[in-house]
Motif scaffolding. Structure first.
Motif, PDB file in Angstrom:
ATOM      1  N   GLY A 129       0.663  -1.377   0.103  1.00  0.00           N
ATOM      2  CA  GLY A 129      -0.038   0.201  -0.146  1.00  0.00           C
ATOM      3  C   GLY A 129       0.826   1.472   0.125  1.00  0.00           C
ATOM      4  N   LEU A 130       0.121   2.389  -0.338  1.00  0.00           N
ATOM      5  CA  LEU A 130       1.048   3.713  -0.434  1.00  0.00           C
ATOM      6  C   LEU A 130       1.726   3.972   0.960  1.00  0.00           C
ATOM      7  CD1 LEU A 130       2.025   6.113  -2.009  1.00  0.00           C
ATOM      8  CD2 LEU A 130      -0.059   7.078  -1.593  1.00  0.00           C
ATOM      9  N   LYS A 135       6.232   4.338   4.233  1.00  0.00           N
ATOM     10  CA  LYS A 135       6.800   4.145   5.838  1.00  0.00           C
ATOM     11  C   LYS A 135       8.091   3.761   5.823  1.00  0.00           C
ATOM     12  CE  LYS A 135       5.383   2.162  10.122  1.00  0.00           C
ATOM     13  NZ  LYS A 135       4.456   1.053  10.747  1.00  0.00           N
ATOM     14  N   HIS A 136       8.567   2.848   5.215  1.00  0.00           N
ATOM     15  CA  HIS A 136       9.942   2.237   5.386  1.00  0.00           C
ATOM     16  C   HIS A 136      11.228   3.527   4.982  1.00  0.00           C
ATOM     17  CE1 HIS A 136      10.554   2.021   0.886  1.00  0.00           C
ATOM     18  NE2 HIS A 136      11.797   1.637   1.160  1.00  0.00           N
ATOM     19  N   TYR A 137      10.764   4.573   4.348  1.00  0.00           N
ATOM     20  CA  TYR A 137      11.530   5.648   4.188  1.00  0.00           C
ATOM     21  C   TYR A 137      11.723   6.281   5.566  1.00  0.00           C
ATOM     22  CZ  TYR A 137      11.384   5.095  -0.610  1.00  0.00           C
ATOM     23  OH  TYR A 137      11.519   4.570  -2.119  1.00  0.00           O
ATOM     24  N   GLN A 139      12.181   4.804   8.576  1.00  0.00           N
ATOM     25  CA  GLN A 139      12.693   3.860   9.308  1.00  0.00           C
ATOM     26  C   GLN A 139      14.093   3.669   9.420  1.00  0.00           C
ATOM     27  OE1 GLN A 139      10.491   0.257   8.291  1.00  0.00           O
ATOM     28  NE2 GLN A 139       8.661   0.696   9.311  1.00  0.00           N
ATOM     29  N   PRO A 140      14.776   3.511  10.612  1.00  0.00           N
ATOM     30  CA  PRO A 140      14.337   3.502  11.897  1.00  0.00           C
ATOM     31  C   PRO A 140      13.943   4.754  12.366  1.00  0.00           C
ATOM     32  CG  PRO A 140      16.796   3.288  12.048  1.00  0.00           C
ATOM     33  CD  PRO A 140      15.973   3.281  10.487  1.00  0.00           C
ATOM     34  N   SER A 141      14.463   5.652  11.781  1.00  0.00           N
ATOM     35  CA  SER A 141      14.004   7.223  12.450  1.00  0.00           C
ATOM     36  C   SER A 141      13.640   8.273  11.392  1.00  0.00           C
ATOM     37  CB  SER A 141      15.207   7.786  13.098  1.00  0.00           C
ATOM     38  OG  SER A 141      14.918   9.066  13.366  1.00  0.00           O
ATOM     39  N   VAL A 142      12.850   9.249  11.398  1.00  0.00           N
ATOM     40  CA  VAL A 142      12.326   9.982  10.190  1.00  0.00           C
ATOM     41  C   VAL A 142      13.464  10.830   9.787  1.00  0.00           C
ATOM     42  CG1 VAL A 142      11.618  11.932  11.995  1.00  0.00           C
ATOM     43  CG2 VAL A 142      10.591  11.702   9.742  1.00  0.00           C
ATOM     44  N   ILE A 143      14.411  10.895  10.772  1.00  0.00           N
ATOM     45  CA  ILE A 143      15.822  11.790  10.563  1.00  0.00           C
ATOM     46  C   ILE A 143      16.417  11.469   9.134  1.00  0.00           C
ATOM     47  CG2 ILE A 143      17.936  12.529  11.197  1.00  0.00           C
ATOM     48  CD1 ILE A 143      16.875  12.313  14.230  1.00  0.00           C
ATOM     49  N   LEU A 144      16.230   9.785   9.069  1.00  0.00           N
ATOM     50  CA  LEU A 144      16.994   9.375   7.837  1.00  0.00           C
ATOM     51  C   LEU A 144      16.319   9.418   6.597  1.00  0.00           C
ATOM     52  CD1 LEU A 144      18.044   5.862   9.237  1.00  0.00           C
ATOM     53  CD2 LEU A 144      19.443   7.924   8.965  1.00  0.00           C
ATOM     54  N   LEU A 145      15.021  10.378   6.379  1.00  0.00           N
ATOM     55  CA  LEU A 145      14.253  10.237   5.189  1.00  0.00           C
ATOM     56  C   LEU A 145      14.789  10.866   4.038  1.00  0.00           C
ATOM     57  CD1 LEU A 145      11.571  10.343   3.540  1.00  0.00           C
ATOM     58  CD2 LEU A 145      10.775  12.426   4.871  1.00  0.00           C
ATOM     59  N   PRO A 146      15.830  11.973   4.510  1.00  0.00           N
ATOM     60  CA  PRO A 146      16.740  12.836   3.235  1.00  0.00           C
ATOM     61  C   PRO A 146      17.722  11.690   2.321  1.00  0.00           C
ATOM     62  CG  PRO A 146      16.298  14.053   5.174  1.00  0.00           C
ATOM     63  CD  PRO A 146      16.006  12.963   5.498  1.00  0.00           C
ATOM     64  N   PHE A 147      18.267  10.974   3.679  1.00  0.00           N
ATOM     65  CA  PHE A 147      19.354  10.015   3.179  1.00  0.00           C
ATOM     66  C   PHE A 147      18.796   8.979   2.236  1.00  0.00           C
ATOM     67  CE2 PHE A 147      20.907  11.734   7.123  1.00  0.00           C
ATOM     68  CZ  PHE A 147      22.155  12.288   6.827  1.00  0.00           C
ATOM     69  N   HIS A 148      17.498   8.344   2.673  1.00  0.00           N
ATOM     70  CA  HIS A 148      16.698   7.243   1.805  1.00  0.00           C
ATOM     71  C   HIS A 148      16.258   8.187   0.313  1.00  0.00           C
ATOM     72  CE1 HIS A 148      16.476   3.968   4.573  1.00  0.00           C
ATOM     73  NE2 HIS A 148      15.833   4.911   5.600  1.00  0.00           N
ATOM     74  N   ALA A 215      12.152  -3.319  -2.270  1.00  0.00           N
ATOM     75  CA  ALA A 215      10.490  -2.749  -1.961  1.00  0.00           C
ATOM     76  C   ALA A 215       9.689  -3.667  -1.528  1.00  0.00           C
ATOM     77  CB  ALA A 215      10.432  -2.020  -3.289  1.00  0.00           C
ATOM     78  N   LEU A 216       9.724  -4.909  -1.783  1.00  0.00           N
ATOM     79  CA  LEU A 216       8.854  -6.023  -1.390  1.00  0.00           C
ATOM     80  C   LEU A 216       9.101  -6.487   0.005  1.00  0.00           C
ATOM     81  CD1 LEU A 216       8.628  -8.288  -4.722  1.00  0.00           C
ATOM     82  CD2 LEU A 216       6.934  -6.514  -3.834  1.00  0.00           C
ATOM     83  N   GLU A 217      10.245  -6.215   0.545  1.00  0.00           N
ATOM     84  CA  GLU A 217      10.377  -6.566   1.863  1.00  0.00           C
ATOM     85  C   GLU A 217       9.280  -6.177   2.732  1.00  0.00           C
ATOM     86  OE1 GLU A 217      14.240  -5.512   3.103  1.00  0.00           O
ATOM     87  OE2 GLU A 217      15.191  -6.932   1.954  1.00  0.00           O
ATOM     88  N   SER A 218       9.162  -7.205   3.693  1.00  0.00           N
ATOM     89  CA  SER A 218       7.815  -7.031   4.675  1.00  0.00           C
ATOM     90  C   SER A 218       8.291  -5.790   5.671  1.00  0.00           C
ATOM     91  CB  SER A 218       7.675  -8.408   5.491  1.00  0.00           C
ATOM     92  OG  SER A 218       6.783  -7.907   6.610  1.00  0.00           O
ATOM     93  N   ASN A 219       7.484  -5.043   5.653  1.00  0.00           N
ATOM     94  CA  ASN A 219       7.745  -3.907   6.947  1.00  0.00           C
ATOM     95  C   ASN A 219       6.718  -3.654   7.647  1.00  0.00           C
ATOM     96  OD1 ASN A 219       6.056  -2.670   4.965  1.00  0.00           O
ATOM     97  ND2 ASN A 219       7.814  -1.036   4.368  1.00  0.00           N
ATOM     98  N   GLU A 220       5.613  -4.593   7.453  1.00  0.00           N
ATOM     99  CA  GLU A 220       4.463  -4.383   8.237  1.00  0.00           C
ATOM    100  C   GLU A 220       4.057  -5.787   8.912  1.00  0.00           C
ATOM    101  OE1 GLU A 220       1.108  -2.386   6.549  1.00  0.00           O
ATOM    102  OE2 GLU A 220       2.351  -0.698   6.002  1.00  0.00           O
TER     103      GLU A 220
END
Length: 230
Positions: A129-130, A135-137, A139-148, A215-220
């Protein structure tokens, strides 16, 4: 500027159709005609061509099954197999007289890399799902969003430039050897071209497969159930 130096074939106003576009269309037409021929010939009496193509498909399916979750193999296989075969054909077409590999053109490899980029998110969104995919971008912290985000951009650029650089250098090396040694060493040169073309196609396809698998890895917690329902 000389049209041949630019690799231009035809103009339609601001639209330019280059050798790369023509060769790409011819490769797609060839695959389309081959598929039509195999369909019309039927499978009652499989020919050696049927058997060879089936062996190739089984090998690709095995490679896909080794990387992506079992439930997603059938979904991912058509895209990855098509990508693998197209890149291989595009790399090898440079062996034909007066032909140049489309993958020695950065615009072609950039388009292929963009397809991989878009397909990665498409498969990820279908699996989780969207919201789950985005959400995995964080993880483990929102601080890593720009790096992802930077990682997504840089790996797409690297995918395009790696294939372009290797195929361009291969054709340039072949040209230099022919200019220096003439046609005294054509067979070893052709073998080198074939081996390098196969290797580069394998690397490109495998990297695309790894990105899709990520992208298919389980994250939920319930993603496994959702995967089975797709």
């Amino acid at each position: 500027m000389n049209r041949e130096a630019e690799g231009l074939v035809w103009h339609l106003g601001d639209w330019v159709i280059s050798n790369t576009v023509i060769t790409t269309w011819l490769i797609m037409l060839g695959f389309g005609l081959l598929a039509l021929l195999l369909r019309l010939s039927g499978y009652q009496k499989p020919s050696s061509l049927h058997n060879a193509l089936e062996a190739v498909l089984v090998a690709i399916e095995t490679a896909v099954a080794d990387v992506v979750p079992a439930a997603a193999v059938r979904r991912v296989l058509p895209f990855v197999a098509t990508l693998w075969l197209f890149v291989l054909a595009a790399n090898l077409v440079g062996l034909l007289p007066e032909m140049h590999a489309p993958t020695r053109d950065l615009s072609a490899t950039a388009a292929l890399a963009m397809l991989v980029f878009l397909s990665t998110h498409w498969f990820g969104i279908r699996a989780h799902g969207l919201g789950g995919h985005l959400k995995h971008y964080c993880q483990p912290s929102v601080i890593l969003l720009p790096f992802h985000i930077i990682s997504e951009i840089t790996r797409t650029l690297a995918l395009a430039i790696r294939l372009f650089g290797n195929m361009m250098s291969l054709e340039m090396a072949a040209l230099l050897v022919l200019l220096i040694a003439g046609f005294l060493v054509p067979v070893p040169l052709l073998m080198l071209h074939v081996v390098e073309a196969v290797i580069q196609a394998y690397i490109f396809g495998m990297l695309a497969l790894i990105y899709i698998a990520g992208a298919l890895e389980s994250n939920e917690p319930d993603s496994s159930n959702r995967e089975e329902n797709l």
